[in-house]
Structures are given as structure tokens and as C-alpha cells.
Design a protein around this motif. Structure first.
Motif, PDB file in Angstrom:
ATOM      1  N   MET A   1       0.827  -1.211   0.000  1.00  0.00           N
ATOM      2  CA  MET A   1       0.000   0.000   0.000  1.00  0.00           C
ATOM      3  C   MET A   1       0.865   1.266   0.000  1.00  0.00           C
ATOM      4  O   MET A   1       0.517   2.255  -0.647  1.00  0.00           O
ATOM      5  N   LYS A   2       1.963   1.227   0.748  1.00  0.00           N
ATOM      6  CA  LYS A   2       2.831   2.395   0.770  1.00  0.00           C
ATOM      7  C   LYS A   2       3.357   2.708  -0.629  1.00  0.00           C
ATOM      8  O   LYS A   2       3.412   3.875  -1.040  1.00  0.00           O
ATOM      9  N   THR A   3       3.740   1.651  -1.349  1.00  0.00           N
ATOM     10  CA  THR A   3       4.246   1.863  -2.710  1.00  0.00           C
ATOM     11  C   THR A   3       3.183   2.513  -3.587  1.00  0.00           C
ATOM     12  O   THR A   3       3.460   3.459  -4.331  1.00  0.00           O
ATOM     13  N   LEU A   4       1.941   2.015  -3.488  1.00  0.00           N
ATOM     14  CA  LEU A   4       0.851   2.581  -4.281  1.00  0.00           C
ATOM     15  C   LEU A   4       0.600   4.045  -3.909  1.00  0.00           C
ATOM     16  O   LEU A   4       0.381   4.893  -4.772  1.00  0.00           O
ATOM     17  N   PHE A   5       0.620   4.324  -2.614  1.00  0.00           N
ATOM     18  CA  PHE A   5       0.350   5.694  -2.178  1.00  0.00           C
ATOM     19  C   PHE A   5       1.415   6.655  -2.689  1.00  0.00           C
ATOM     20  O   PHE A   5       1.093   7.698  -3.276  1.00  0.00           O
ATOM     21  N   TRP A   6       2.684   6.317  -2.467  1.00  0.00           N
ATOM     22  CA  TRP A   6       3.743   7.246  -2.845  1.00  0.00           C
ATOM     23  C   TRP A   6       3.914   7.327  -4.358  1.00  0.00           C
ATOM     24  O   TRP A   6       4.252   8.401  -4.887  1.00  0.00           O
ATOM     25  N   LEU A   7       3.650   6.238  -5.070  1.00  0.00           N
ATOM     26  CA  LEU A   7       3.743   6.292  -6.529  1.00  0.00           C
ATOM     27  C   LEU A   7       2.642   7.167  -7.110  1.00  0.00           C
ATOM     28  O   LEU A   7       2.898   8.047  -7.949  1.00  0.00           O
ATOM     29  N   SER A   8       1.395   6.956  -6.673  1.00  0.00           N
ATOM     30  CA  SER A   8       0.272   7.738  -7.209  1.00  0.00           C
ATOM     31  C   SER A   8       0.391   9.204  -6.819  1.00  0.00           C
ATOM     32  O   SER A   8       0.198  10.103  -7.646  1.00  0.00           O
ATOM     33  N   SER A   9       0.720   9.479  -5.562  1.00  0.00           N
ATOM     34  CA  SER A   9       0.846  10.880  -5.128  1.00  0.00           C
ATOM     35  C   SER A   9       2.042  11.548  -5.800  1.00  0.00           C
ATOM     36  O   SER A   9       1.988  12.735  -6.146  1.00  0.00           O
ATOM     37  N   GLY A  10       3.119  10.793  -6.011  1.00  0.00           N
ATOM     38  CA  GLY A  10       4.285  11.362  -6.698  1.00  0.00           C
ATOM     39  C   GLY A  10       3.981  11.726  -8.142  1.00  0.00           C
ATOM     40  O   GLY A  10       4.407  12.781  -8.632  1.00  0.00           O
ATOM     41  N   LEU A  11       3.252  10.844  -8.833  1.00  0.00           N
ATOM     42  CA  LEU A  11       2.890  11.141 -10.223  1.00  0.00           C
ATOM     43  C   LEU A  11       1.972  12.352 -10.308  1.00  0.00           C
ATOM     44  O   LEU A  11       2.101  13.191 -11.208  1.00  0.00           O
ATOM     45  N   PRO A 393      -7.938   8.138 -12.012  1.00  0.00           N
ATOM     46  CA  PRO A 393      -7.482   6.843 -11.486  1.00  0.00           C
ATOM     47  C   PRO A 393      -6.369   6.995 -10.448  1.00  0.00           C
ATOM     48  O   PRO A 393      -6.351   6.272  -9.438  1.00  0.00           O
ATOM     49  N   LEU A 394      -5.439   7.917 -10.679  1.00  0.00           N
ATOM     50  CA  LEU A 394      -4.366   8.125  -9.710  1.00  0.00           C
ATOM     51  C   LEU A 394      -4.918   8.647  -8.385  1.00  0.00           C
ATOM     52  O   LEU A 394      -4.463   8.235  -7.307  1.00  0.00           O
ATOM     53  N   LEU A 395      -5.895   9.539  -8.445  1.00  0.00           N
ATOM     54  CA  LEU A 395      -6.523  10.035  -7.219  1.00  0.00           C
ATOM     55  C   LEU A 395      -7.234   8.908  -6.476  1.00  0.00           C
ATOM     56  O   LEU A 395      -7.206   8.845  -5.240  1.00  0.00           O
ATOM     57  N   ALA A 396      -7.890   8.023  -7.240  1.00  0.00           N
ATOM     58  CA  ALA A 396      -8.589   6.907  -6.601  1.00  0.00           C
ATOM     59  C   ALA A 396      -7.600   5.991  -5.878  1.00  0.00           C
ATOM     60  O   ALA A 396      -7.836   5.581  -4.729  1.00  0.00           O
ATOM     61  N   VAL A 397      -6.492   5.680  -6.542  1.00  0.00           N
ATOM     62  CA  VAL A 397      -5.466   4.831  -5.912  1.00  0.00           C
ATOM     63  C   VAL A 397      -4.897   5.521  -4.674  1.00  0.00           C
ATOM     64  O   VAL A 397      -4.714   4.903  -3.618  1.00  0.00           O
ATOM     65  N   CYS A 398      -4.622   6.805  -4.798  1.00  0.00           N
ATOM     66  CA  CYS A 398      -4.069   7.568  -3.681  1.00  0.00           C
ATOM     67  C   CYS A 398      -5.040   7.585  -2.500  1.00  0.00           C
ATOM     68  O   CYS A 398      -4.634   7.411  -1.339  1.00  0.00           O
ATOM     69  N   ALA A 399      -6.331   7.777  -2.781  1.00  0.00           N
ATOM     70  CA  ALA A 399      -7.323   7.856  -1.706  1.00  0.00           C
ATOM     71  C   ALA A 399      -7.472   6.521  -0.993  1.00  0.00           C
ATOM     72  O   ALA A 399      -7.480   6.453   0.242  1.00  0.00           O
ATOM     73  N   VAL A 400      -7.602   5.448  -1.773  1.00  0.00           N
ATOM     74  CA  VAL A 400      -7.790   4.124  -1.169  1.00  0.00           C
ATOM     75  C   VAL A 400      -6.574   3.741  -0.326  1.00  0.00           C
ATOM     76  O   VAL A 400      -6.695   3.261   0.811  1.00  0.00           O
ATOM     77  N   SER A 401      -5.394   3.959  -0.874  1.00  0.00           N
ATOM     78  CA  SER A 401      -4.177   3.596  -0.135  1.00  0.00           C
ATOM     79  C   SER A 401      -3.993   4.481   1.097  1.00  0.00           C
ATOM     80  O   SER A 401      -3.543   4.024   2.152  1.00  0.00           O
TER      81      SER A 401
END
Length: 477
Positions: A1-11, A393-401
Motif C-alpha cells: 500500500m505504501k508503494t501505491l500511495f507514494w507512486l500515485s501521489s508522486g505522479l 485513477p491516480l486520485l482513486a489509488v491515492c485515496a484508497v491507499s
């Protein structure tokens, strides 16, 4: 989850902050380099090419581009061409211009558009307006016909074929060496076309995009429009480096010699900068070339506004942005209700059509640009367009994570709270809460943000299912 959060928020951070900052750094470097070269004693003090109109310039606009374009490798590096180097060109040296306008049932605005054209500060003998009726069913054609012979021509496309086919027809009928593309509801400021033509005096420039601003129903400039000013700032930096990614469909000019007929499913203002680049020229932004559009106008023509773009014509009825008062002969503006709520369903359908066309162009042109070695422009297109279109989609991933990681620390809790607050604000905008000012205006903007980026996802989905879009309907129909 951390990887998903930081990847989506970074992008997301890169798309909206990092990319603009890189553009700013590159722009400053280019301008400093150009200033040093200009100050160097080894460099001739002669003015830049864009500042040296000659007696024969007007005759060379078409032939020079026609001779040079096929043999020039697309620029893969930066250029220092900018509005700062533009100079006033005498009337006798200005190119001949054809203003091209595709219309479908635009009786509400077409007379104002024609009168606006006739009032332009441009030599009358060097400019014409070519209006192509795409099977109009209202009084549009009869209104245009009343002005025939006053530098205005009406071309009828009996069977409705869409805006792109109509523009292909208009380009074939055009007599000018420079083609200016516009929309029926976009009113030029008096010097707009002159400013566009002046930038084309630089032989390395093949396309020049203007800037749209919004006015209210009385013609006064509206407040707000932070996002639009942000986008125009990005385009000005892209001009300094490689080329702009997408022209403003309400006002842009290109050399006629560089025009090639487009497939009907393409949108011209996104594809033309790519074609110009592949022909060996550059596409730049000219902030002094301004057109005005009425916010919440009842009959705005659709075009190609996408997330991460300022292209015109079908601009969202949600938006407002600052920036010729109607001439003394202009008929009254159609009155719009400033606080009326937009039709979200219609806006979603319009933006979905636009985004499906935009995805089609990017998916087809990116491989071509890679093969031609246009790496700088590829970087700009991926950063300014494709990555922006993936925002939802990136916002959705960021929110869920972020929600899943709330027990892990304060940064995740803050991110989850911020995203929840943004979602509530968008919900308020969707419900029409507020009066369009203060927090109500922010809510409306947040909902527009969601609609535009949802349309980006929906447009890709529709395209992958094989659906293409060709025709369009004016806003309010």
C-alpha cells in the motif's frame, strides 16, 4: 500500500507541480543562453529573423514554408523564439490571411462573429473569412449570405460531415498564405490576427496559438480563471523549449503550406502542432493574441478542451477566466443566467467526445514522434496530456491507499482528510450548492475538475471499444 500511495501521489505532484517547475527552469536557461549570445561580440547585432520584415516578405510566406518544410528534421532541442522578439510589421509586409470557420446552427452568434471579423485591425485587402456550413438547419446560412462579398464567403457542405471535414473544405477554398482557425462564439480582439501573423514572420515557426479569456454577458472580463492562467503559463514555457502541446482552437494560425487534410475523427487543434513539428517547424503561444468568449454562453460551439489543455471551442460552461468589447455595430449579446447550473450530462458527453478524439491522436502520434526523435516533445505530451488524463485513477489509488494507511502515521491521515475534503467540495458543486461565488465557486470548479477527468477515462474506454466521434452539436441545443 505504501508503494501505491507514494507512486500515485508522486505522479500527481509531478504532473501538476513538478512538470511546470521543470519547464520554468528550462525556459530560464534558454532565455539566459539567448541573452548571452545576443550580448556576445562574436554575434552579429542584427535583429532576429522575426524582427526583420523585408519588402518581399508578404510574397514569401507561402513559398518559403513550402520549400523548407519537407527537408527539415523536426527540432529536438530548445529554441529562444518568444513574443519578446516580435516586432511590428508594416501592413504591406503582412501575409494574406484566410480565417476559417466551421459552423452548425450558430444563428445566435454568427452575425456578431462576422461583425467582429470585419472590425479587425488588419489590411482589408489581405484578409478573408471563409464560413463552411456543415449542413446548418437554422438561419445561419442566410445570415452569412447577407455579408457575402464583404470579404466573407459562404461554402455549403450539404451533407453533414463534421467539423474536421468542414475545415478541410475551408482550407481547400482558402486564398491566404496563413490559415487562422476560430470558433463562432470566440470574438477576436482587434489586433489578434495581426499578432498571430507577426509571430509567423519567424521562418522557424509554423503555428501560433492565441489565448482565450472569458467575459460576462455584458462584455466585462470575469474574475477567476486561476487554472486557465496556470495552463497558459505552461504553454508559454513550452514555447520556449520545444513546441506547445495543443493549440487554442478559438484562435490559432498556421502556414497554409503546412496544412494537410485531416481524418474526420481527428480534432485539429491538438493534431496541428504535432504535424507542424514533424514538418520541421515549431508551434508557439502568443499571449498578446486574445479572443473573448462569453462564460455560460447559450450557443458555444464544441471543440477540444481537455484536462491539461486550453484548447477552445466547446469550452466548459462551468469555467470562467479573465481577459474587444463588442463593436458599435454588434447586435446585443445573448443574455445568459450567470448563476444557472450547467447540464452535467451534456458536459460529460461533450468532454467524452473530445477526450476520445484526443486519446486517438496521442496513441497514433506518439510512436511517430518517437521514431522521428522528437524526445522533448514526447516528454511534454506525456507530462502535459497523458499523465493529466490519468488524474482520476491516480486520485482513486491515492485515496484508497491513504485510507488503508491512516493507522500508519499522520501523513496518510492528512492525505486522506484532504482528499475527503476535495470530494465533499466536488459533491457540493454537483448539487449546485452555493451562489457561484466564494466557496460555491470553488465547489463548482472542483466538480468541473471531476467531470473533465472522468471524461478522460470514459473517452479512452469508448475509444478502446471502437467508438469514434465526427459530428458535434452547439451548446444549448
Amino acid at each position: 500500500m505504501k508503494t501505491l500511495f507514494w507512486l500515485s501521489s508522486g505522479l500527481l505532484a509531478y504532473a501538476f507541480v513538478g512538470y511546470p517547475l521543470l519547464l520554468e527552469a528550462g525556459s530560464r536557461l534558454v532565455r539566459r543562453t539567448a541573452a548571452r549570445r545576443a550580448a556576445s561580440p562574436d554575434v552579429s547585432p542584427a535583429a532576429p529573423s522575426s524582427a526583420r520584415p523585408s519588402a518581399s516578405m508578404a510574397a514569401s510566406w507561402h513559398s518559403a514554408a513550402q520549400a523548407d518544410a519537407p527537408s527539415v528534421r523536426p527540432s529536438a532541442g530548445p529554441s529562444a523564439s518568444s513574443p519578446d522578439t516580435a516586432r511590428v510589421i508594416p501592413d504591406a509586409d503582412l501575409p494574406t490571411v484566410s480565417v476559417l470557420l466551421s459552423v452548425f446552427d450558430e444563428e445566435a452568434v454568427i452575425e456578431r462573429k462576422i461583425l467582429n471579423f470585419l472590425a479587425l485591425d488588419y489590411p482589408a485587402e489581405r484578409i478573408e473569412l471563409c464560413v463552411v456550413s456543415d449542413g446548418c438547419t437554422d438561419a445561419t446560412e442566410s445570415i452569412v449570405a447577407r455579408y457575402a462579398g464583404q470579404r466573407v464567403r459562404l461554402v455549403r457542405q450539404e451533407a453533414r460531415g463534421g467539423k474536421t471535414r468542414a475545415l478541410n473544405r475551408a482550407a481547400a477554398e482558402a486564398r491566404g498564405d496563413v490559415l487562422v482557425f476560430t470558433d463562432a462564439n470566440a470574438m477576436f480582439r482587434p489586433d489578434c490576427v495581426r499578432r498571430l501573423a507577426e509571430r509567423l514572420a519567424d521562418p522557424g515557426v509554423g503555428l501560433v496559438s492565441g489565448v482565450s479569456v472569458y467575459v460576462d454577458a455584458s462584455g466585462d472580463t470575469t474574475a477567476g480563471g486561476v487554472y486557465r492562467r496556470y495552463e497558459e503559463w505552461i504553454k508559454s514555457r513550452e514555447s520556449d523549449l520545444f513546441s506547445i502541446v495543443g493549440a487554442d482552437g478559438a484562435a490559432y494560425a498556421m502556414r497554409r503550406a503546412l496544412y494537410t487534410p485531416l481524418a474526420p475523427e481527428y480534432i485539429n487543434d491538438l493534431l496541428h502542432p504535432v504535424q507542424v513539428l514533424l514538418a520541421g517547424s515549431r508551434a508557439v503561444s502568443e499571449p498578446r493574441a486574445v479572443v473573448e468568449e462569453e462564460a455560460d454562453a447559450p450557443a458555444a460551439s464544441p471543440g477540444s478542451t481537455q484536462p491539461g489543455s486550453t484548447s477552445s471551442g466547446g469550452r466548459s460552461s462551468f469555467g470562467t477566466s479573465p481577459g474587444v468589447q463588442p463593436g458599435p455595430q454588434s447586435p446585443p449579446r445573448p443574455q445568459a443566467q450567470p448563476d444557472s447550473q450547467p447540464d452535467t450530462g451534456a458536459e460529460m458527453r461533450r468532454q467524452t467526445r473530445i477526450m476520445a478524439q484526443s486519446w486517438l491522436i496521442c496513441l497514433r502520434q506518439l510512436p511517430v514522434l518517437v521514431r522521428r526523435g522528437c524526445w522533448g516533445f514526447v516528454w511534454q505530451m506525456l507530462s502535459h496530456k497523458v499523465l493529466r488524463w490519468a488524474t482520476l485513477p491516480l486520485l482513486a489509488v491515492c485515496a484508497v491507499s491513504a485510507v488503508a494507511l491512516v493507522p500508519r502515521g499522520m501523513p496518510y491521515a492528512l492525505a486522506a482528510a484532504a482528499l475527503a475534503g476535495g470530494g465533499l467540495l466536488a459533491w457540493a458543486g454537483a448539487r449546485g450548492l452555493g451562489d457561484g461565488r466564494g466557496w460555491g465557486g470553488h465547489a463548482r470548479t472542483a466538480w468541473l475538475f471531476v467531470v473533465l477527468h472522468a471524461a478522460a477515462v470514459n473517452g479512452l474506454y469508448r475509444l478502446l471499444r471502437g467508438q469514434t466521434f465526427v459530428t458535434w452539436t452547439p451548446r444549448g441545443d
